[in-house]
Design an enzyme around this catalytic site. Structure first.
Site, short mmCIF file in Angstrom:
data_model
loop_
_atom_site.label_atom_id
_atom_site.label_comp_id
_atom_site.label_asym_id
_atom_site.label_seq_id
_atom_site.Cartn_x
_atom_site.Cartn_y
_atom_site.Cartn_z
CE1 TYR A 199 2.30 -0.17 -1.51
CE2 TYR A 199 3.75 0.25 0.35
CZ TYR A 199 3.48 0.35 -1.00
OH TYR A 199 4.40 0.96 -1.83
CE LYS A 226 4.89 5.07 -1.46
NZ LYS A 226 4.98 3.89 -0.59
CG HIS A 261 0.67 5.03 -4.23
ND1 HIS A 261 0.30 4.14 -3.25
CD2 HIS A 261 1.68 4.41 -4.89
CE1 HIS A 261 1.06 3.05 -3.32
NE2 HIS A 261 1.90 3.20 -4.31
CG ASP A 304 7.92 3.63 1.09
OD1 ASP A 304 7.91 4.84 0.77
OD2 ASP A 304 7.24 2.78 0.49
#
Length: 323
Positions: free
Chosen positions: A55, A84, A117, A50
């Protein structure tokens, strides 16, 4: 998925492994550690990885996945990869380019799951977190249903196999489910979920709509920039500790097993080889109905990731309701 551990069916006919490896990085961890940890996770048996655009580690994660494909550990189809859509890309014409950007970083042809997200559209532009003078996120007026239509197009284009959402409450989910001309239902809703925040109402709602609940923060949280510093540490809880002793497992394994037995997909992250391997033991034992009841009773609606300071006041802020 030919792997020994379990998967659950999604409402579009695909399957998601019930244990996933999370790749968001605390500030103090260098990105190179993500490559190492992701490789270790795949070697240990994780098949569900994931990640997310925001990120900013998709290059590293992609590198780790491709190296494990290259050395014959896995084939691409063995890996279930989630990305996401970040909040500054909610405008329909930005959705597919954003996914294409992730795929370019990953150097993969498709992702298995693409999620919205947050249900919080933010001002599009160069900044990932546009803020006003008061330090509040600058929202943008984008209808979530329009964003969802663009997500559906990504699926039709073969860039993602499945589409879902993250951090949505029941109201936001209803909005998508009741959308005129809905082509694909969200397959899942990824939210913070652990024994201190068991999301019972949201879980029941999702089950009733054939939407899988995916839990992040499933073992509570370490202290990082996103977390509330004043919350009690889940893994230090004496109830969890006594169940860990009873089953001769770690408190983290008890917290993960709790989710799997409720029909929740659990994500866990670690940069420690021993713990990465240890987390795979979640398939080696069972909690009793009494254990499950004890864990249910730990619920106290504690959030480690309220992201309140920045998003609070956004018209779509999702955390006012239990569902």
């Amino acid at each position: 998925m030919d792997h020994k551990h379990q998967c659950v069916a999604l409402n579009d006919g695909y399957f998601i492994p019930v244990l996933g490896f999370g790749t968001s990085v605390p500030d103090k961890v260098p990105k190179s550690e993500v490559i190492k940890a992701t490789k270790l996770a795949i070697e240990a048996g994780f098949r569900h990885i994931d990640s997310a655009y925001v990120y900013q580690v998709e290059e590293e994660v992609g590198l780790a996945i491709r190296s494990k494909i290259a050395d014959g550990t896995v084939k691409r189809e063995d890996i279930f990869y989630t990305s996401k859509l970040w909040s500054t890309f909610h405008k329909p014409d930005l959705v597919q380019p954003s996914l294409e950007q992730s795929l370019k970083k990953l150097q993969l042809d498709y992702v298995d799951l693409f999620l919205i997200h947050f249900p919080l559209p933010l001002q599009s532009g160069m900044s990932l977190l546009p803020k006003d003078e008061q330090g509040k996120a600058i929202s943008e007026a984008v209808d979530l249903c329009d964003t969802w239509e663009a997500m559906e197009k990504c699926k039709d284009a073969g860039l993602t196999k499945s589409i879902g959402v993250s951090n949505f409450n029941c109201q936001h989910l209803e909005m998508i489910l009741n959308k005129t001309g809905l082509k694909y239902k969200p397959v899942c809703n990824q939210v913070e979920c652990h024994p201190f925040l068991n999301q019972r109402k949201l879980l029941d709602f999702c089950k009733s709509k054939d939407i899988v609940l995916v839990a992040y923060g499933a073992v509570g949280s370490t202290r990082d920039r996103w977390t509330d510093q004043n919350t009690p540490i889940l893994l230090d809880d004496p109830v969890l500790g006594s169940l860990a002793k009873k089953h001769k497992r770690t408190p983290a394994l008890i917290a993960l097993r709790y989710q799997l037995q409720r029909g929740v997909v659990a994500l866990v992250k670690s940069f420690n080889e021993k713990r990465i391997k240890e987390n795979m033991q979640v398939f080696e034992f069972q909690l009793t109905p009494e254990d499950m009841k004890i864990l249910d009773d730990l619920n106290r609606n504690v959030r480690y990731y309220p992201v309140v300071d920045v998003f609070y006041g956004h018209p779509n802020y999702p955390y006012f309701d239990e569902c």
